[in-house]
Design an enzyme around this catalytic site. Structure first.
Site, PDB file in Angstrom:
ATOM      1  N   GLY A 146      -5.376  -9.859   5.714  1.00  0.00           N
ATOM      2  CA  GLY A 146      -5.879 -10.108   4.355  1.00  0.00           C
ATOM      3  C   GLY A 146      -6.697 -11.383   4.293  1.00  0.00           C
ATOM      4  O   GLY A 146      -7.744 -11.505   4.921  1.00  0.00           O
ATOM      5  N   THR A 206      -9.788  -1.893  -4.841  1.00  0.00           N
ATOM      6  CA  THR A 206      -9.043  -3.159  -4.922  1.00  0.00           C
ATOM      7  C   THR A 206      -9.825  -4.312  -4.292  1.00  0.00           C
ATOM      8  O   THR A 206      -9.966  -5.388  -4.882  1.00  0.00           O
ATOM      9  CB  THR A 206      -7.682  -2.999  -4.196  1.00  0.00           C
ATOM     10  N   ASP A 248      -0.682   1.214   9.801  1.00  0.00           N
ATOM     11  CA  ASP A 248      -1.597   0.130   9.414  1.00  0.00           C
ATOM     12  C   ASP A 248      -1.414  -1.080  10.349  1.00  0.00           C
ATOM     13  O   ASP A 248      -2.391  -1.616  10.885  1.00  0.00           O
ATOM     14  CB  ASP A 248      -1.299  -0.256   7.953  1.00  0.00           C
ATOM     15  N   GLU A 303      -1.309   1.018   0.873  1.00  0.00           N
ATOM     16  CA  GLU A 303      -2.380   1.962   1.199  1.00  0.00           C
ATOM     17  C   GLU A 303      -2.287   3.166   0.264  1.00  0.00           C
ATOM     18  O   GLU A 303      -1.238   3.432  -0.326  1.00  0.00           O
ATOM     19  CB  GLU A 303      -2.230   2.437   2.649  1.00  0.00           C
ATOM     20  N   GLY A 333      -0.917  -3.477  -5.872  1.00  0.00           N
ATOM     21  CA  GLY A 333      -2.186  -3.234  -5.177  1.00  0.00           C
ATOM     22  C   GLY A 333      -2.161  -3.608  -3.704  1.00  0.00           C
ATOM     23  O   GLY A 333      -3.208  -3.793  -3.094  1.00  0.00           O
ATOM     24  N   LYS A 349      -4.020  -2.875  13.185  1.00  0.00           N
ATOM     25  CA  LYS A 349      -4.290  -4.318  13.143  1.00  0.00           C
ATOM     26  C   LYS A 349      -3.936  -4.986  14.480  1.00  0.00           C
ATOM     27  O   LYS A 349      -4.681  -5.847  14.954  1.00  0.00           O
ATOM     28  CB  LYS A 349      -3.522  -4.963  11.982  1.00  0.00           C
TER      29      LYS A 349
HETATM   30  N1  HSE Z   1      -1.594  -1.965   2.907  1.00  0.00           N
HETATM   31  C1  HSE Z   1      -1.986  -3.142   3.616  1.00  0.00           C
HETATM   32  C2  HSE Z   1      -0.798  -4.090   3.644  1.00  0.00           C
HETATM   33  C3  HSE Z   1      -3.160  -3.784   2.930  1.00  0.00           C
HETATM   34  O1  HSE Z   1       0.152  -3.857   2.897  1.00  0.00           O
HETATM   35  O2  HSE Z   1      -0.800  -5.032   4.427  1.00  0.00           O
HETATM   36  C4  HSE Z   1      -3.798  -4.877   3.696  1.00  0.00           C
HETATM   37  O3  HSE Z   1      -4.374  -4.415   4.898  1.00  0.00           O
END
Ligand code: HSE
Length: 403
Positions: free
Chosen positions: A129, A11, A196, A185, A182, A200
């Site tokens: 992002g 992606t 996740d 994860e 998209g 972060k």
């Molecule tokens: N899966 C993560 C999210 C992707 O939804 O934020 C970006 O790090």
């Protein structure tokens, strides 16, 4: 012309390929030279796609090519990403990555290696992002003592919570939509269990504190326990439910946590919906600073990766110090962290005196859920709350309230 290689055509990697090609002119204007993707490394073939011309399957082609100065890592996961990135840095190639697992686990080691080689390891796309958050924290808020970072750091869960709140979608349908878009994860647990967001906030906290915050030590709760009844209480109060990742200095403690929370309309994160992320940083001089944007998705994240590539090209043999040392940051037990809670118990308003006795004077909340009543506690510590809740019968749920 600056030649780069992309490792991983998923992606984000395919997004970087698109950004470099679509915005070739703007990049040339802003950088002062052209960027060209010389190689794309992936295990798969992409017959008939433009990437085919530069597709390779052997990482050594990149590592051994002296014309490639900058490598993009968008493979995700720890291995082989870590080995490939370390090898690239050892050969004097700067790296730009979107890989939060890699940065949370090995960030300090890779930064140290880049410093030794007088090159750069950039990870601006690993959190938020497309939102510029890492570079502003490192270079714009660097005169401040950062006392708090609180963010909605996972686009997938924010998308799910928004769809459940606004459209009454089921958890499963909303997750499927996020996967189709998209954002999600490969393993949905990484999003919905909060792992996740945990990585972060560990990265942002390490930058804020200048020391290594181990993500394994951050208490983490995802959104799988959030029910439609919780949304009825949120609606009754006029509040939102968000998955918040926080770290905070308070009374000599450093706390960190990932958990769903009720957020009030006056809070800057209240209006952060869908796949958007929001990050509030509080410095002792600058006060509150808010960052907002698309926290996931191919082109948004690729934009941040490409910006890092451009910065690496501008500082080809000049390391930019990141101020994140390997010294470990001890985290305090969250038991002493003080918050307000909403608890849901079986029964009706006749339990008010019992709830006040357990938690202290609070506010009864009737959201019209059959057979139960809610109670907003005063501000008490996590441990006091847990002990008091354990003494009660018929507890159906609880959720923290963001201050
Ligand atoms: N899966 C993560 C999210 C992707 O939804 O934020 C970006 O790090």
């Amino acid at each position: 012309m600056r030649q780069i290689a992309i490792m991983g055509y998923g992606t984000i990697g395919s997004g970087v390929f698109d950004v470099v090609n679509t915005n070739r002119e703007i990049i040339r204007k802003n950088l002062g030279e052209e960027l060209r993707v010389k190689y794309v490394l992936d295990l798969r073939d992409f017959p008939g796609e433009p990437v085919e011309e530069v597709l390779i399957h052997d990482v050594n082609i990149i590592l051994e090519d002296p014309e490639v100065d900058i490598v993009v890592e968008t493979m995700g996961g720890l291995e082989p990403a870590f080995t490939f990135v370390r090898s690239a840095l050892e050969r004097g190639k700067s790296v730009a990555t979107s890989n939060k697992e890699l940065v949370a686990k090995h960030g300090v080691e890779l930064l140290t290696l880049a410093k030794e080689k007088n090159i750069n390891f950039f990870f601006g796309a690993s959190v938020g992002g497309g939102i510029p958050i890492i570079r502003p924290m490192l270079r714009s808020l660097c005169a401040d003592d950062i006392e708090e970072v609180t963010g909605i750091l996972n686009g997938t869960t924010n998308y799910i919570l928004t769809k459940m709140a606004q459209e009454g979608s089921s958890f499963e349908d909303a997750l499927l939509e996020a996967q189709d878009n998209g954002f999600a994860e490969r393993k949905p647990e990484a999003d919905v269990e909060g792992f996740d967001a945990c990585r972060k906030i560990a990265i942002l906290s390490s930058i804020a504190l200048g020391r290594q915050v181990d993500f394994e030590e951050i208490p983490t709760e995802g959104i799988t326990g959030i029910t439609k009844e919780d949304f009825l209480y949120a609606a009754k109060l006029g509040w939102a439910i968000k998955l918040l990742a926080s770290s905070r200095k308070e009374n000599g403690h450093v706390y960190a946590m990932v958990a769903p929370a009720l957020v009030q309309p006056a809070h800057p994160l209240f209006a952060v919906c869908d796949v958007f992320n929001g990050i509030m940083v509080h410095g002792n001089m600058v006060d509150d600073v808010m960052f907002y944007g698309r926290g996931a998705g191919s082109h948004a994240t690729a934009s941040a990766v490409t910006a890092d590539v451009m910065d690496a090209a501008r500082h080809l043999h000049q390391n930019i110090y990141a101020g994140w040392s390997g010294e470990k940051q001890e985290l305090s037990d969250v038991g002493s962290w003080e918050k307000q809670f909403l608890i849901r118990v079986e029964g009706d308003a006749s339990r008010e005196a019992e709830l006040a006795q357990a938690f202290g004077q609070g506010i009864l909340v009737d959201a019209g859920v059959a057979g139960e009543v809610g109670y907003l506690t005063p501000v008490i510590s996590e441990k006091e709350f847990a002990d008091a809740a354990a003494s009660l019968s018929g507890v159906r749920g609880r959720i923290r309230v963001q201050a």
